[in-house]
Design a protein around this motif. Structure first.
Motif, short mmCIF file in Angstrom:
data_model
loop_
_atom_site.label_atom_id
_atom_site.label_comp_id
_atom_site.label_asym_id
_atom_site.label_seq_id
_atom_site.Cartn_x
_atom_site.Cartn_y
_atom_site.Cartn_z
N CYS A 73 -7.50 -7.06 -2.79
CA CYS A 73 -6.24 -6.32 -3.10
C CYS A 73 -5.21 -6.86 -1.47
O CYS A 73 -5.97 -7.33 -0.39
CB CYS A 73 -6.10 -4.91 -3.13
N CYS B 151 0.88 -1.09 -0.09
CA CYS B 151 0.49 0.12 0.23
C CYS B 151 1.05 0.96 -0.23
O CYS B 151 0.84 2.41 -0.68
CB CYS B 151 -0.96 -0.20 0.96
N CYS C 243 1.71 2.19 -3.22
CA CYS C 243 1.01 2.23 -4.21
C CYS C 243 -0.16 3.57 -4.76
O CYS C 243 -0.06 4.14 -4.04
CB CYS C 243 -0.25 1.24 -3.44
N CYS D 66 -8.44 3.20 -3.97
CA CYS D 66 -7.83 2.29 -3.80
C CYS D 66 -8.77 1.18 -3.54
O CYS D 66 -9.52 0.96 -3.67
CB CYS D 66 -7.76 2.21 -1.50
S1 SF4 Z 1 -4.69 -0.43 -3.97
FE1 SF4 Z 1 -4.91 -2.32 -2.01
S2 SF4 Z 1 -2.49 -1.98 -2.50
FE2 SF4 Z 1 -3.10 0.45 -3.48
S3 SF4 Z 1 -3.46 1.11 -1.23
FE3 SF4 Z 1 -5.58 -0.20 -1.65
S4 SF4 Z 1 -4.95 -2.33 -0.51
FE4 SF4 Z 1 -3.49 -1.19 -0.72
#
Ligand code: SF4
Ligand code: SF4
Ligand code: SF4
Ligand code: FES
Lengths: 160, 331
Positions: free
Chosen positions: B248, B201, B204, B240
């Motif tokens: 995820c 995260c 990300c 997200c």
């Molecule tokens: S999309 Fe996945 S990796 Fe990105 S912030 Fe959300 S949970 Fe975390």
């Protein structure tokens, strides 16, 4: 052997309702199966599914998570999270082949000592019937290299 | 000039992707061969096991071992390479935690063999021939490795010095590991190397913490596309993917890959393994996802939403079954 088997059940109880409920059962001298060991947490929303898997891995035969009734959680919505978590965990336990009677989520208020008695007795009976979980044996983790010659299985043309 | 490093690369229960990933260090390969000699790499060079047996103990400076321990051959060679190597590195998800092959721990060996050799739709095996471990021929008896009942990670069978996770590890991290080894700048034994110290995260491009977001419908990335126009409240980054309902694994997974899947709008599948402090990656992500389910305190409502998560065990332990707390299915 199952006759003498006394299951080990881990109870994870929230401080504000369920633990107080278990206390009430105690002070009211209600008799319930001595198979449960309780760990107190501040809220059922603190219960990480890792705790439960670890309990099975370390030898628990059953796990009972108890919290306040939805709407009564001391932290307002702590147990709203518990519901989703424990339901996903239940699906996972089924995939790992762990019988559903070995896990239970219950809402028990501070006034429901009798509910503690009922749930613990019922769960103990059910898990007794299932027998020991004995995950150390199941995981054969020490048994590296344990292997037998592949057998022709029922569907295999070798058996026809 | 000091002596060149002697490097071994071995595959056990592996797909070969880890070797291919190593080649992705691209022009750095030229620098690599300046400082190192390959002394074992079945993927690209014809070394025999007997060559390795003939090496003195500790002859190999660094051995990158990929693949899990699935059969007696993998175990035997792991033990041999441990003896012959000064530093043994568990390389890639399979060597670290069993990887994809360890998903077979949810089945019996017999069921797996039956599926592979008998019932797979594209099989042509009218005799129902199954793999055997010995076979008598006029020339003598042949012996083949024995398949184990379940898949093990490398450190179940031998002592491991370093862990490089990923399926496969990304080239940039592989190169950083090689540089560290060549320079003799390695952290304490037992460390996970070629990684970041946070969760996916953190790297990300999507953003969480849109206050009070709950999931009322789970989506699958091959059926639905993420909505990139939805923005997080905190800043202007797209929302997200987990909050959008895609499973995820980012929050339970170690950083290091620079969130490469997310940069391609795909949710993280968890191949860098448990983040620091996480013992069981699958249970941890169940906790994170479960807390986002829009239960509103109602078990039935919640159950309907949770029912949309297809195969939680296969998804949450896609790479980590061999390292999970329960490790196998009870049969
Ligand atoms: S999309 Fe996945 S990796 Fe990105 S912030 Fe959300 S949970 Fe975390
Ligand atoms: S970690 Fe991934 S790329 Fe490496 S051998 Fe295993 S499956 Fe293949
Ligand atoms: S985003 Fe997740 S699945 Fe993709 S490479 Fe990184 S750790 Fe692996
Ligand atoms: S305080 Fe009891 S469930 Fe939250």
């Amino acid at each position: 052997m199952t006759q003498n088997f006394e299951p080990k059940i881990l109870g994870i109880f929230c401080n504000w309702c369920s633990y107080t409920g278990a206390d009430l059962a105690g002070t009211s001298r209600m008799k319930y199966a001595p198979n449960m060991r309780i760990v107190r947490v501040m809220c059922s929303g603190r219960v990480d599914p890792q705790f439960i898997l670890k309990a099975y891995k370390e030898g628990a035969d059953g796990v009972l998570v108890a919290g306040c009734h939805p709407g009564d959680c001391h932290y307002i919505e702590g147990n709203f999270k518990t519901i989703g978590r424990m339901q996903i965990l239940e699906k996972m336990l089924a995939q790992f082949g762990i019988e559903k009677e070995r896990f239970r989520l219950e809402w028990i208020s501070a006034a429901e000592g009798d509910r503690v008695m009922h749930v613990v007795n019922e769960m103990t009976t059910q898990v007794k019937k299932l027998g020991p979980l004995n995950w150390k044996e199941v995981s054969r983790s020490k048994d590296i290299g344990h292997c037998e010659e592949p057998k022709a299985t029922k569907q295999s043309p070798l058996n026809k | 000039m000091t002596q060149k490093l002697k490097v071994g690369i071995y595959w056990a229960a592996s797909c070969g992707g880890c070797e291919i990933a190593t080649l992705e260090i691209a022009e750095n390969i030229l620098k690599f061969i300046e400082v190192a000699d390959l002394v074992l790499c079945p993927c690209i060079a014809d070394f025999k096991y007997d060559d390795v047996r003939a090496y003195p103990d500790g002859y190999i400076d660094v051995c990158f071992f990929n693949g899990g321990i699935r059969n007696s051959e993998a175990k035997e060679i792991a033990e041999l390479l441990r003896k012959k190597s000064k530093t043994l590195v568990a390389f890639g998800a399979c060597a670290n935690w069993g990887g994809i092959p360890a998903l077979a721990n949810l089945y019996t060996k017999d069921a797996m063999i039956e599926r592979s050799y008998i019932t797979t739709e594209s099989n042509d095996n009218p005799q129902g021939t199954l793999p055997q471990t010995s076979y008598k021929m006029p020339e003598g008896e042949l012996h083949l490795p024995k398949l184990f009942d379940s898949v093990h990670k490398l450190d179940d069978v031998v002592d491991v010095d370093y862990y490089v996770p990923g399926c496969p590890p990304v080239a940039k991290q592989i190169w950083s590991c090689i540089e560290a080894i060549a320079a003799g700048k390695l952290p304490p034994k037992g460390s996970v190397i070629g990684v970041g110290d946070k969760s996916v995260c953190d790297e990300c491009p999507f953003e969480k913490k849109t206050e009070g977001v709950r999931i009322s419908k789970f989506k699958r990335p091959h059926l639905e596309k993420p909505d990139l126009t939805k923005k997080a409240e905190l800043n202007n980054k797209p929302q997200c993917l987990l909050e959008q309902g895609f499973v995820c694994m980012g929050s339970a997974t170690r950083s290091g890959c620079e969130a490469q899947c997310l940069k391609a709008n795909m949710p993280c599948r968890g191949c860098y393994g448990p983040a620091e402090g996480v013992e069981d990656q699958g249970a941890k992500i169940a906790s994170a996802i479960g807390s986002l389910v829009d239960s509103q305190g109602n078990s039935e409502r919640s159950a309907e939403i949770v029912a949309q998560i297809v195969d939680p065990v296969g998804t949450f332990y896609r790479f980590g079954m061999g390292n999970s707390m329960l490790r196998v299915k009870k049969l």
